[in-house]
Design an enzyme around this catalytic site. Sequence first.
Site, PDB file in Angstrom:
ATOM      1  CE  LYS B  76      33.479 -30.448   1.289  1.00  0.00           C
ATOM      2  NZ  LYS B  76      34.805 -30.202   1.881  1.00  0.00           N
ATOM      3  CB  SER B 151      36.364 -33.728   1.635  1.00  0.00           C
ATOM      4  OG  SER B 151      36.322 -32.405   2.131  1.00  0.00           O
ATOM      5  CB  SER B 175      38.808 -30.536   2.066  1.00  0.00           C
ATOM      6  OG  SER B 175      38.962 -31.804   2.667  1.00  0.00           O
TER       7      SER B 175
END
Lengths: 476, 482
Positions: B76, B151, B175
């Site tokens: 990420k 996210s 997330s």
Amino acid sequence: MEFEAVIGLEVHTQLLTESKIFCGCSARFGAEPNHHACPVCTGMPGSLPVLNRRVVDFALRLALAVGARINPVCVFARKHYFYPDLPKNYQISQYEAPLAEGGAIEIEVDGKRKKIGLVRIHMEEDAGKLVHDEARPVSYVDFNRTGVPLLEIVSQPDIRSPEEAVAYLKKLRTIVRYLGICDGNMEEGSLRCDANVSVRPKGSEEFGVKVELKNMNSFRHVERALRYEIKRQIGLLLEGKPVVQETRLFDEATGTTHSMRGKEEAHDYRYFPDPDLVPVRIDEAWIERVRAELPELPDVKRERFMREYGLPAYDAEILTASRPLAEFFEECVKLFPQPKKVSNWLMTEVLRELNREGKEIDETGLKPEHVAELLKLVDEGVISITAAKKIFPEVYATGADPRKLVEERGLRQESDEAALEAVCREVLSENPAEVEKYKAGKKGVIGFFVGQVMRKTRGKANPKLVNQILTRLLEE
Amino acid sequence: MEHRSLLEWRESLRRREISARELVEYYLERIRRLDPKIKAYLTVCEEEARRQAQEADRRLSAGEDLPLLGVPLAIKDNICTRGVRTTCASRILENFVPPYDATVIERLKAAGAILLGKTNLDEFAMGSSTENSAFFPTRNPWDTERVPGGSSGGSAAAVAADLCAGALGSDTGGSIRQPASFCGVVGFKPTYGRVSRYGLVAFASSLDQIGPLTRTVADTALLLQVIGGPDERDTTSWPEPQPDYLAELEKPLSPLRLGIPKEAFGEGLSSEVRRVLEEALREAEKLGHEIREVSLPHLEYALPAYYIIAPAEASSNLARYDGVKYGFRAQGRDLIDMYKKTRSRGFGAEVKRRIMLGTYALSAGYYEAFYRKASQVRTLIIRDFEEAFRQADLILMPASPTPAFRLGEKTDDPLKMYLSDIYTIPVNMAGLPGLSLPVGFTENRLPVNLQIIGPQLADALVLAFGRALEAALALDLKPPLE
């Protein structure tokens, strides 16, 4: 109407730890810009602070020295404001649970001793420095100082005059130097002071409107700024005008203060506990370990000097104001066990040289052996006190052995009674008028004769002996 | 050879059935072909991955045995990677290249893993659909008209579409677990402090936690083994050493008491999700575990308290993006003007909304009513869980109230979007481990995950139960992409 000032001081001291408070960078002063910087102290994304426990040790020393209550759990908090020298745009400080609360510092002004209470002592990180190039114009940020550990020491509003404020600052500086946690240099900014000042009618219990004073980087500035500000506030009140709550800057060029920002422009720091740092737990074992490292503190040492060496309070106060000086004194006394004579010498001859150079005694080449030797030479009658004073600056400057110096310069004083008697007779026969005066009862002229003998021997005569011989001859 | 697990790849690499170079080429080819549709990656480290693969092959030939030697992973883009730009999907860090690796990246590299690329996210991890990325939204491999969740939507989609062997995400309020559910992959938020946060660009420091997104529970156990454990650079990391998670998975599981909070299966939960979860609970019962009702009475206050605490911390953490030191800088008349323009143009709408919320919550005169009150609610939620864990060994909840929604469906209504994390937020508030495990599909064949929550540091137990249920369900998790 008579007014009195109410003053509280906020002092920041830079700690002498090897590394910064939240990273491994060196905390030393004077490196090339940004050579003591890393992702943590420059606030790079994702970096995290880790507490340097040595900072807590240093903070605990001060807390113990001033008798403050140490919080068993203290918490770091973030203090927010935007400024380019503050890379995270918040400063890691302490707010609701500081390291320690309470305690006091004792000062003496005009022979009166007084305790100034403390509100709190807390740990925080220093900001960086902006360097402006006005010509281009462009500003640079130097992060070397960012994250250098600071202790903030906040006093109660117990101070009533600029003199007390300076006495408090000097005492605090003495303490932090004794503790070896801060070098206490105001000009270089390792000890900084802000003041909260208000005035009120004498006898009143209520506080007036307070003004915060900044930008005072010497004891003299603190005194001048406070003096000016107190006068200014009293002036306003006498004219029936209000004092405005604000922050004012001291201008050393004019000796005045001017407004920097008002109450409305004051920052809202939005403190909250720093979630990156776990609360610091300080148990008894930690406190005891630090307590065991504590040196004898100035007030205790001062009492001991009076008791153990029979020194007057004045001497003890001056000698213990600096830990190296106090230690120097004790070394001298070991070698030459006449404390008052050592004290006199240190307070006059030695302090004169130190003050001239602005140095601490351990920053010079002077050794206790030198001072003891010099005093011994005087005591043994080998040299006069005058001669000793004459050669001392050289001993101080070069670290030369006093005894050798005396021999080299031929300063050994004349103690040969026969030789001195000849000179004395010479002086008496050359000054018959003065001899008559003496005989008529003006015994004081003997000083004149001694002086003449000293002149003829170029100061080498033992004045005590000369006095005896002259008295004998005149009384014959 | 599609959709093989990380552990399977590792075995193939060890047995030299495939070279690391071939494996990297396999993924680079899939990324070239499929990622234009999915848009999971912000940066693909093609050359660097090939170089690392060559190095891995050399070491594999030399007989070196490292836990992840030659395994290509996606990270990420809010986790700092030395020399590889780390944008947080924000304009303000568009060109930020960290001079250091996050602790988890150091550990992955030391374990021999290959960095394949950096994945998309909601800007600064603020969002539940990856639509808040400043660059482009990511699409759900099960239905490209739908969001992958967020996210960590890029990482979840990359794992689901087999664009990497495994991935790391971060989880502040769900997330990892919510996008894992939307994309039908395994996502795990470890106990707070189990994985070092050093190098994770902070959103809300007291809630953020890095964790794996993988195709199997065993893969998650392996990744956690490598990235977790004490780190002296993060004082909030647990000093206790980690158990051997993979070994723990192999041990026979004794019957567990599985707590079902009644508050989590009421209003707001889609009927389709409820149906899938209920089937999964029946499967768990068949495995010999006991289902019992528990209560988390303050559950409904978790979301409002979270939306005080997380923005408050974010407003502070994001103060450093000011145009002075790195990243985007707008020109201004003076310092204040430069600050204003940099931050106005550099941050997206959702980030600005949360900075404003948080700034307000910490302001003088409001702190007591907001931040302190929210912190007290947080304590109540922690106590709720402690109480529930007296009745149950694990707690089971939905990972998300709905399956993946359509792009644009919730972008105009932040509150609706915030409700996506209603079941995951309480777990962050209490710092507990939470596994998001695929357990079934809706009628439209959208994946639905169950959330398995354990007490603090019971990560191994959570994974062990997840693994048992995973084996019993034996789902086919290959999306209809090609």
